[in-house]
Write a protein that holds these residues in place. Structure first.
Motif, PDB file in Angstrom:
ATOM      1  N   HIS A 195       0.231 -10.718  -3.205  1.00 13.74           N
ATOM      2  CA  HIS A 195      -0.110 -10.719  -4.637  1.00 13.74           C
ATOM      3  C   HIS A 195      -1.440 -10.001  -4.900  1.00 13.74           C
ATOM      4  O   HIS A 195      -1.554  -9.176  -5.815  1.00 13.74           O
ATOM      5  N   GLU A 196      -2.451 -10.315  -4.095  1.00 16.15           N
ATOM      6  CA  GLU A 196      -3.757  -9.688  -4.298  1.00 16.15           C
ATOM      7  C   GLU A 196      -3.698  -8.183  -4.048  1.00 16.15           C
ATOM      8  O   GLU A 196      -4.362  -7.402  -4.726  1.00 16.15           O
ATOM      9  N   ALA A 197      -2.910  -7.775  -3.055  1.00 19.10           N
ATOM     10  CA  ALA A 197      -2.777  -6.338  -2.763  1.00 19.10           C
ATOM     11  C   ALA A 197      -2.135  -5.608  -3.942  1.00 19.10           C
ATOM     12  O   ALA A 197      -2.504  -4.467  -4.255  1.00 19.10           O
ATOM     13  N   VAL A 198      -1.174  -6.241  -4.592  1.00 20.95           N
ATOM     14  CA  VAL A 198      -0.525  -5.629  -5.756  1.00 20.95           C
ATOM     15  C   VAL A 198      -1.529  -5.472  -6.894  1.00 20.95           C
ATOM     16  O   VAL A 198      -1.558  -4.450  -7.590  1.00 20.95           O
ATOM     17  N   ASN A 217       0.829  -1.208   0.000  1.00 20.48           N
ATOM     18  CA  ASN A 217       0.000   0.000   0.000  1.00 20.48           C
ATOM     19  C   ASN A 217       0.861   1.255   0.000  1.00 20.48           C
ATOM     20  O   ASN A 217       0.527   2.253  -0.656  1.00 20.48           O
ATOM     21  N   GLN A 218       1.967   1.216   0.741  1.00 19.24           N
ATOM     22  CA  GLN A 218       2.863   2.371   0.769  1.00 19.24           C
ATOM     23  C   GLN A 218       3.476   2.608  -0.609  1.00 19.24           C
ATOM     24  O   GLN A 218       3.540   3.741  -1.094  1.00 19.24           O
ATOM     25  N   LEU A 219       3.908   1.534  -1.251  1.00 24.22           N
ATOM     26  CA  LEU A 219       4.478   1.663  -2.598  1.00 24.22           C
ATOM     27  C   LEU A 219       3.423   2.131  -3.592  1.00 24.22           C
ATOM     28  O   LEU A 219       3.726   2.866  -4.537  1.00 24.22           O
ATOM     29  N   GLY A 220       2.175   1.689  -3.373  1.00 25.58           N
ATOM     30  CA  GLY A 220       1.078   2.128  -4.239  1.00 25.58           C
ATOM     31  C   GLY A 220       0.919   3.637  -4.229  1.00 25.58           C
ATOM     32  O   GLY A 220       0.585   4.257  -5.255  1.00 25.58           O
ATOM     33  N   GLN A 221       1.158   4.268  -3.060  1.00 25.52           N
ATOM     34  CA  GLN A 221       1.080   5.735  -2.984  1.00 25.52           C
ATOM     35  C   GLN A 221       2.187   6.386  -3.812  1.00 25.52           C
ATOM     36  O   GLN A 221       2.013   7.469  -4.364  1.00 25.52           O
ATOM     37  N   PHE A 222       3.340   5.713  -3.896  1.00 28.46           N
ATOM     38  CA  PHE A 222       4.460   6.272  -4.654  1.00 28.46           C
ATOM     39  C   PHE A 222       4.256   6.159  -6.168  1.00 28.46           C
ATOM     40  O   PHE A 222       4.953   6.827  -6.938  1.00 28.46           O
ATOM     41  N   LEU A 223       3.326   5.315  -6.595  1.00 26.79           N
ATOM     42  CA  LEU A 223       3.128   5.121  -8.040  1.00 26.79           C
ATOM     43  C   LEU A 223       2.689   6.403  -8.736  1.00 26.79           C
ATOM     44  O   LEU A 223       2.901   6.566  -9.936  1.00 26.79           O
ATOM     45  N   TYR A 275       9.803   4.852 -10.084  1.00 26.17           N
ATOM     46  CA  TYR A 275      10.618   3.744 -10.582  1.00 26.17           C
ATOM     47  C   TYR A 275      10.849   2.713  -9.484  1.00 26.17           C
ATOM     48  O   TYR A 275      10.646   1.509  -9.675  1.00 26.17           O
ATOM     49  N   LEU A 276      11.291   3.173  -8.306  1.00 27.36           N
ATOM     50  CA  LEU A 276      11.592   2.256  -7.204  1.00 27.36           C
ATOM     51  C   LEU A 276      10.339   1.522  -6.725  1.00 27.36           C
ATOM     52  O   LEU A 276      10.391   0.344  -6.364  1.00 27.36           O
ATOM     53  N   ALA A 277       9.212   2.234  -6.722  1.00 28.52           N
ATOM     54  CA  ALA A 277       7.960   1.607  -6.283  1.00 28.52           C
ATOM     55  C   ALA A 277       7.567   0.469  -7.232  1.00 28.52           C
ATOM     56  O   ALA A 277       7.193  -0.623  -6.784  1.00 28.52           O
ATOM     57  N   GLU A 295      -4.862  -0.710 -12.496  1.00 28.18           N
ATOM     58  CA  GLU A 295      -5.227   0.418 -13.356  1.00 28.18           C
ATOM     59  C   GLU A 295      -4.161   1.516 -13.317  1.00 28.18           C
ATOM     60  O   GLU A 295      -3.835   2.120 -14.344  1.00 28.18           O
ATOM     61  N   THR A 296      -3.592   1.740 -12.126  1.00 31.12           N
ATOM     62  CA  THR A 296      -2.545   2.769 -11.999  1.00 31.12           C
ATOM     63  C   THR A 296      -1.325   2.383 -12.823  1.00 31.12           C
ATOM     64  O   THR A 296      -0.707   3.226 -13.486  1.00 31.12           O
TER      65      THR A 296
END
Length: 834
Positions: free
Chosen positions: A243-246, A212-218, A227-229, A251-252
């Protein structure tokens, strides 16, 4: 030894800056004492840790073991943060060299990390960078912990999880400064904490929170963070917990694929879509990748084609969809569709009756396009030759129409494709006798029967003769439908891994088993294209071209990588192209080729000390050696070329029967695990007792992808390595030469030159170990050398004379030595170098 800490520090600065083996040998015992001394001040300890790290990188044996291990580990408890920071750098290097010995550092590292994470920036004011407490030390500790699995001790594990949760919580807090340095430091600690969470892969809650934290960086404005996210989420996608969280960010990621300006970020988006794909979203992701492929950068198109082909095959619920996807790939990016991709679609169509009619109809329609890629012609020719009869009942795709359509592409294609089409035509003679005369006219034409291409000419003449002279029964037998291919998994994934080390290992994904490797379709013709003849015909498989290998892995260690041979002694599950299996499961001389390659590689080491000894798709073994008198030290570097760890790694260096009383060997242990992309070193010490014939044996054993791999190699330690060069003038040389005139003291060989007789001759002789003596021989074309072979308690003087005859391309090599048989041993070693 000074009592003045300034002088001590200056001395260590000097030692570290030179950092030679001599420095390591001279001061290797003193620096560790300074490091753990109760009397040493903090700044001396700090310098001692960094100086010792520098010497360790030069000479790993400089670090004492036993009680010293615990004393070095306990530096993590030091009250001075500078000492701890320097010590962590040293300990991490030691852990990579000998992880079990330093396992005790885990609990201390967690304890120190906990104190930093739970402190405020006021508590660590001297080590706070833009409101972030000790970010460099935090990153080092988190990286150190990634060398080990999650702690077994529940208390230590709970404390580590608390640290990671705290770091994730702090990432959600509003920034304490608007300066970029603050966010950089904060994010550096956060990204390393996420790397540790991914490495552990054991805490579902932390994995989901990290995702979820990496999702915010997208959607962050910083390109580097996006890039790192994306890169980290590729790894999270392979965990069953996250896997399901990813997938929630699909869509992003698709949007990033369409809108990102930076090609490297778009590449990571493709990687993430590939990693997050499963049966529930395969059609959507494959379609989005196909859409993007039309405008994708040329640098990533081939890799994208491979990924789409892998996903389409792996998640195909309906194989008609798979056929559509592959044909779309060829239509959109035909130039980037490798042979393995269209071989694979043929394998699948031949093996699945339910899709054969659909495939024939679809390729027939695809071939009607005005601009048709040659790969489409290949697929169309093969499938229509096998299954054209399934659509021949429709007047729009009658036999004559099919033949006319295929032949309209004939003259626009390369010779291998035309050879394939000729096989299709002869198949048509059996399937559709009504168009036999039309096909015979094509086979009889001068363009084919008198073609400059031998393959086309041979096929045309043989197929024509077959169609004229064979009875209907013989024709039906020879040209019957191809049998199903042996059930092999796809080779495309192996090719993708070769092209990109970034690809996550989808064998770890919580989904269907990933495709590993296979050979190309059964029955490759001599034109290297699938033949349409049945097994009763003359189908044979040509060996594939050798796969490219990565020779850059040991560049930082060896410098000179020339002379490495490849072998298939431990071929990986994925085919590497060097010796493909035959359709019947046979092997095209792989064992003989492996022996030949190893012998060739070893011979090149007779006149050099450094280089690549062995390489395949999994492992690269490099050698770096040095000799002094009767002692030798050989560094063996094992480089893991795959993204997966090599487990249960063990080696043994042994002496054949004839060497046991002539050479001694002592090998230091090597790590039992080599991480993906990592490299470990083993040091082996030798002592020469007296000259010998042969070489030590090196055995390597490890597990790769659940399969036991074993290698048996020769270690290039030969008697000439223990020769010390000796200077002589002309008078001394020939006086000594005359004295060494006994029959058993001389060995001579006359032989044909195998290599160019050029200026490199002198370099090869110098590499053999003797001193090249200039201006000694009256004939300036000749080479003379002198050296002393050092054994335990014995010295053998040796003289060499090499007489080239450039006109005849011949050599006469003469070696004389003070000890019987030594000349013959040295002569036999050197003769293959010219």
């Amino acid at each position: 030894m000074s009592r003045n800490p300034v002088h001590v520090n200056l001395a260590m600065q000097c030692i570290a800056n030179i950092g030679s083996k001599d420095m390591a040998e001279a001061f290797g015992q003193e620096i560790p004492r300074l490091l753990v001394s109760a009397d040493a001040i903090d700044v001396v300890k700090q310098s001692a840790a960094l100086c010792l790290l520098r010497l360790f990188r030069t000479s790993p044996e400089v670090i004492p073991s036993g009680e010293w291990t615990s004393r070095i580990i306990h530096l993590l408890n030091d009250q001075h943060m500078g000492v701890v920071t320097a010590a962590v750098s040293l300990i991490e290097a030691l852990v990579r060299h000998s992880s079990e010995e330093y396992r005790g550092c885990v609990s201390l590292a967690v304890s120190r990390l906990s104190r930093i994470v739970t402190s405020s920036y006021q508590d660590l004011q001297d080590y706070t960078y833009y409101f972030v407490p000790a970010p460099w030390l935090s990153v080092k500790l988190l990286r150190l912990l990634q060398n080990y699995p999650p702690p077994d001790d529940p208390g230590v594990r709970g404390r580590l999880n608390e640290c990671l949760e705290t770091i994730l919580n702090k990432a959600q807090e509003p920034p304490k400064s608007k300066k970029v340095q603050h966010s950089n430091a904060k994010n550096a600690v956060l990204m390393e904490a996420i790397s540790l969470i991914i490495h552990s892969d054991s805490e579902p809650q932390l994995l989901v929170r990290a995702c979820n934290q990496l999702g915010q960086f997208l959607t962050h404005r910083e390109t580097n963070l996006r890039y790192l996210a994306l890169e980290s989420m590729c790894l999270l996608a392979t965990s069953e917990f996250s896997h399901e969280a990813v997938k929630k960010h699909q869509e992003t990621v698709i949007n990033a694929l369409k809108t990102e300006r930076d090609v490297s970020v778009r590449q990571r988006a493709v990687d993430l879509l590939y990693a997050m794909c499963d049966r529930t979203n395969a059609e959507t992701i494959v379609q989005e990748m196909l859409n993007y492929l039309e405008s994708a950068d040329y640098s990533i198109r081939e890799e994208m084609v491979l990924k789409v082909a892998i996903l389409a095959e792996k998640y195909a619920m309906d194989y008609t969809w798979y056929v559509d996807v592959i044909l779309n790939l060829i239509r959109i990016a035909g130039d980037y569709v490798s042979e393995e991709v269209w071989y694979r679609v043929i394998q699948i169509v031949v093996n699945r009756e339910d899709v054969q009619g659909y495939a024939a109809k679809t390729v027939f329609e695809a071939l009607q396009a005005p601009a048709c890629h040659e790969n489409m012609v290949k697929v169309g020719g093969y499938i229509l030759g096998e299954f054209g009869n399934l659509i021949a009942g429709d007047a729009r795709s009658a036999p004559a129409v099919q033949f006319k359509l295929l032949h309209s592409k004939y003259h626009l294609c390369s010779a291998p494709t035309r050879a394939l089409l000729l096989s299709t035509y002869v198949k048509y003679i059996n399937l559709f006798p009504e168009i036999k005369s039309q096909i015979q006219d094509v086979l009889h034409s001068d363009n084919n029967l008198r073609s400059a291409d031998a393959e086309l000419q041979q096929r045309a003449s043989e197929y024509l003769s077959l169609s004229v002279h064979a009875t209907t029964d013989v024709l039906a037998t020879v040209l019957e439908e191809m049998p199903p291919f042996p059930e092999r998994e796809s080779s495309i994934l192996a090719i993708l891994k070769k092209k990109s080390g970034r690809i996550p290992d989808i064998s770890k994904t919580p989904r269907a088993a990933n495709p590993h490797a296979s050979e190309r379709p059964q029955g490759l013709g001599t034109s290297d294209t699938p033949t349409l003849l049945s097994t009763a015909g003359a189908a044979v498989q040509a060996p594939a071209a050798a796969a490219p290998t990565n020779t850059g892995l040991l560049v930082d260690v060896l410098g000179d990588l020339g002379g490495g041979g490849t072998s298939t002694a431990a071929a990986p599950p994925a085919t590497n192209g060097a010796h493909p299996a035959s359709p019947a499961g046979g092997d095209y001389g792989a064992a003989a080729a492996a022996v030949h390659d190893q012998q060739a590689a070893v011979k090149k080491f007779i006149c050099k000390n450094n280089g690549v000894l062995f390489e395949n798709d999994i492992l690269q073994i490099g050698i770096k050696s040095e000799y002094r008198l009767n002692l030798g030290r050989v560094g063996i570097f094992f480089g893991n070329k795959t993204p997966m760890a090599l487990t249960g790694f063990s080696t043994s260096v042994t002496l054949p029967d004839g060497l046991t009383n002539r050479l001694t060997v002592q090998a230091k242990p090597v790590d039992d695990n080599i991480d993906g992309g990592a490299q470990v070193q083993q040091t082996v010490n030798f002592e020469l007792i007296e000259e010998y014939v042969g070489m030590p044996d090196l055995s390597v054993s490890f597990m790769y992808s659940g399969v036991q791999q074993k290698l048996h190699l020769k270690l290039p330690v030969t008697p000439n390595k223990f020769i010390e060069p000796t200077e002589m003038n002309s008078e001394a040389f020939f006086a000594r030469w005359k004295n060494l005139s006994g029959p058993a003291q001389e060995a001579q060989k006359i032989f044909k030159a195998k290599l160019p007789m050029d200026a490199s001759l002198g370099g090869r002789l110098a590499g053999f170990g003797m001193q090249l003596l200039e201006g000694v021989d009256p004939n300036p074309e000749n080479f003379v050398c002198a050296g002393i072979l050092h054994g335990r308690g014995v010295q053998v003087g040796s003289l060499l004379r090499l007489e080239p005859n450039k006109q005849a391309q011949m050599y006469r090599l003469t070696i004389r030595s003070s000890k019987e048989k030594t000349s013959q041993v040295l002569c036999d070693l050197l003769v293959d170098q010219f």
